[in-house]
Design an enzyme around this catalytic site. Structure first.
Site, PDB file in Angstrom:
ATOM      1  N   THR A   1       1.027  -1.228   0.036  1.00  0.00           N
ATOM      2  CA  THR A   1       0.065  -0.097   0.130  1.00  0.00           C
ATOM      3  C   THR A   1       0.842   1.109  -0.003  1.00  0.00           C
ATOM      4  O   THR A   1       0.306   2.260   0.072  1.00  0.00           O
ATOM      5  CB  THR A   1      -1.097   0.209   1.210  1.00  0.00           C
ATOM      6  N   GLY A   2       2.115   1.207   0.087  1.00  0.00           N
ATOM      7  CA  GLY A   2       3.087   2.341  -0.091  1.00  0.00           C
ATOM      8  C   GLY A   2       3.201   2.793  -1.521  1.00  0.00           C
ATOM      9  O   GLY A   2       2.795   2.275  -2.284  1.00  0.00           O
ATOM     10  N   ALA A   3       4.059   3.892  -1.455  1.00  0.00           N
ATOM     11  CA  ALA A   3       4.110   4.736  -2.639  1.00  0.00           C
ATOM     12  C   ALA A   3       5.107   3.601  -3.698  1.00  0.00           C
ATOM     13  O   ALA A   3       4.611   3.420  -4.746  1.00  0.00           O
ATOM     14  CB  ALA A   3       4.924   5.715  -2.694  1.00  0.00           C
ATOM     15  N   VAL A   4       6.236   3.081  -3.161  1.00  0.00           N
ATOM     16  CA  VAL A   4       6.908   2.124  -4.020  1.00  0.00           C
ATOM     17  C   VAL A   4       6.127   0.629  -4.178  1.00  0.00           C
ATOM     18  O   VAL A   4       6.070   0.129  -5.431  1.00  0.00           O
ATOM     19  CB  VAL A   4       8.306   1.716  -3.307  1.00  0.00           C
TER      20      VAL A   4
ATOM     21  N   ARG B   1      -3.372  -2.884   9.936  1.00  0.00           N
ATOM     22  CA  ARG B   1      -4.094  -1.624   9.670  1.00  0.00           C
ATOM     23  C   ARG B   1      -4.777  -1.557   8.088  1.00  0.00           C
ATOM     24  O   ARG B   1      -5.848  -1.069   7.984  1.00  0.00           O
ATOM     25  CB  ARG B   1      -3.133  -0.373  10.001  1.00  0.00           C
TER      26      ARG B   1
ATOM     27  N   CYS C   1      17.998   4.917  -4.350  1.00  0.00           N
ATOM     28  CA  CYS C   1      17.474   5.474  -5.601  1.00  0.00           C
ATOM     29  C   CYS C   1      18.711   6.357  -6.292  1.00  0.00           C
ATOM     30  O   CYS C   1      18.792   6.215  -7.425  1.00  0.00           O
ATOM     31  CB  CYS C   1      16.291   6.250  -5.508  1.00  0.00           C
TER      32      CYS C   1
ATOM     33  N   GLN D   1      16.336  16.027  -5.109  1.00  0.00           N
ATOM     34  CA  GLN D   1      15.362  14.689  -5.026  1.00  0.00           C
ATOM     35  C   GLN D   1      13.988  15.099  -4.759  1.00  0.00           C
ATOM     36  O   GLN D   1      13.578  15.835  -3.842  1.00  0.00           O
ATOM     37  CB  GLN D   1      16.121  13.757  -3.743  1.00  0.00           C
TER      38      GLN D   1
ATOM     39  N   LYS E   1      25.289   7.069   1.975  1.00  0.00           N
ATOM     40  CA  LYS E   1      24.879   5.660   1.207  1.00  0.00           C
ATOM     41  C   LYS E   1      25.426   5.842  -0.112  1.00  0.00           C
ATOM     42  O   LYS E   1      25.761   4.737  -0.859  1.00  0.00           O
ATOM     43  CB  LYS E   1      23.362   5.959   1.151  1.00  0.00           C
TER      44      LYS E   1
ATOM     45  N   ARG F   1      16.707  18.008  -1.184  1.00  0.00           N
ATOM     46  CA  ARG F   1      15.326  17.758  -1.226  1.00  0.00           C
ATOM     47  C   ARG F   1      14.596  19.018  -1.956  1.00  0.00           C
ATOM     48  O   ARG F   1      14.571  20.236  -1.650  1.00  0.00           O
ATOM     49  CB  ARG F   1      14.461  17.494  -0.060  1.00  0.00           C
TER      50      ARG F   1
ATOM     51  N   HIS G   1      14.176  12.356  -9.679  1.00  0.00           N
ATOM     52  CA  HIS G   1      15.195  12.807  -8.981  1.00  0.00           C
ATOM     53  C   HIS G   1      16.144  13.242 -10.185  1.00  0.00           C
ATOM     54  O   HIS G   1      16.303  12.564 -11.349  1.00  0.00           O
ATOM     55  CB  HIS G   1      16.214  11.806  -8.461  1.00  0.00           C
TER      56      HIS G   1
END
Length: 340
Positions: free
Chosen positions: A13-16, A41, A132, A159, A216, A238, A245
């Site tokens: 259910t997440g964006a990715v 949930r 990413c 980003q 990272k 950001r 990006h």
């Protein structure tokens, strides 16, 4: 009849996770059953995978013996708890979080760069998907490194908020609406207003003054390229963009590489599209090329006037597709083609 593989999508259910589900259908991945998994949930809600409507199941009660491949994108703590369980049940995990990336015995893979490392999944049954911003940079730099040897990378990223998640998209939209109505924007997801602003800060600050997002890119570049001599100096920012990006990348090579040579190499590179005309609009941007598309776009390629073996370029990609979901599914495609 082609063999089918049952796939569990953790964080559906997440964006990715939503993009992972749509891309399984788009790319005609040979999926048998697709299990959409999330927290209790979200259990019972509906998500789409192409023409299929899936009911979300509770991750905590799922039996991973049902799936041969697990696509994880629900946060590092969730991966830490459930990825080893899935692997122990015989489900090969492709994890989109940072939790396993720096473990020496877990491969960290960009298929256009180091596909041979996928075979090392047998050690722990887990393959890590890189950050990413690292993915799109290395897809562009791999052919140049092979040709001339990269000594040093200076990169500044711009980003989009979707890299943080749905709540960040909502915050950008709400702040923009309020400000256009001449109101006062409130910041909850980010430490400062993101609408009409640029924040030179992603993730937590480290003792050396860099942020974890920046580090990272340092750690992952060395591991993926398999070359500890490459030095990386990143700044991550950001920006008020929803999807996609952008990166200003400056490299110094061991052998002089002209802009013409670089463009020729990039034009032949897998996963790369060159958009490089020296005129207004003759370059890729996050909105017009990156968002909703699969390739890594490269433009503004030019020789660095401040360094005899320097090259500058502009690199753009959709952070939810190539920067996350697509890269994971490409790993899965090579996994089933060569190893399962």
């Amino acid at each position: 009849m082609a063999k089918k593989y049952d796939v569990a999508v953790v964080g559906a259910t997440g964006a990715v996770g939503e993009v992972m589900l749509s891309m399984l259908a788009e790319r005609r991945f040979p999926a048998g059953e697709v299990y959409a998994l999330a927290s209790s949930r979200s259990a019972g809600t509906k998500v789409r995978c192409g023409d299929r409507e899936l009911t979300v199941s509770d991750l905590a009660t799922f039996d991973f013996r049902k799936a041969q491949i697990g696509l994880f994108s629900a946060g590092g703590e969730i991966s830490a708890q459930y990825a080893p369980k899935a692997a122990a049940a015989g489900c090969v995990v492709i994890d989109n979080t940072a939790h396993f990336r720096y473990d020496d015995d877990i491969p960290l893979v960009v298929p256009e760069v180091n596909p041979g490392d996928i075979g090392r999944y047998t050690t722990r049954g887990i393959i890590a998907n890189p950050n990413c911003s690292t993915i799109q940079m290395l897809v562009a730099l791999k052919p140049l490194h092979d040709a001339a040897g990269i000594e040093r990378i200076n990169v500044c990223t711009y980003q989009s908020v979707s890299g943080t998640g749905k709540e960040a998209i909502d915050e950008l939209m709400e702040q923009t609406r309020v400000l256009l109505e001449r109101g006062q924007a409130a910041a909850h997801v980010y430490p400062k207003q993101i609408a009409f602003n640029v924040l030179p800060h992603i993730d937590v600050f480290q003792d050396n003054g860099y942020t974890k997002e920046e580090m990272k890119m340092v750690w992952e570049t060395v591991k993926i390229m398999g070359d500890p001599s490459i030095r990386v100096n990143p700044t991550t920012a950001r920006v008020p963009v929803v999807y996609g990006h952008s990166e200003a990348v400056h490299i110094e090579t061991r052998r002089k590489l002209t802009a013409a040579e670089a463009l020729e190499l990039l034009a032949r590179a897998p996963g790369v599209v060159v958009v490089d005309e020296r005129k207004p609009g003759g370059y890729p941007t996050a909105v017009t090329e990156g968002a909703g598309h699969d390739p890594v776009y490269v433009g503004r390629v030019r020789e660095d006037i401040s360094h005899p073996r320097g090259l500058d370029m502009w690199v753009v990609a959709d952070n939810l597709r190539k920067g996350a979901a697509l890269n994971s599914i490409q790993i899965a495609e090579q996994l089933i083609a060569r190893y399962l």
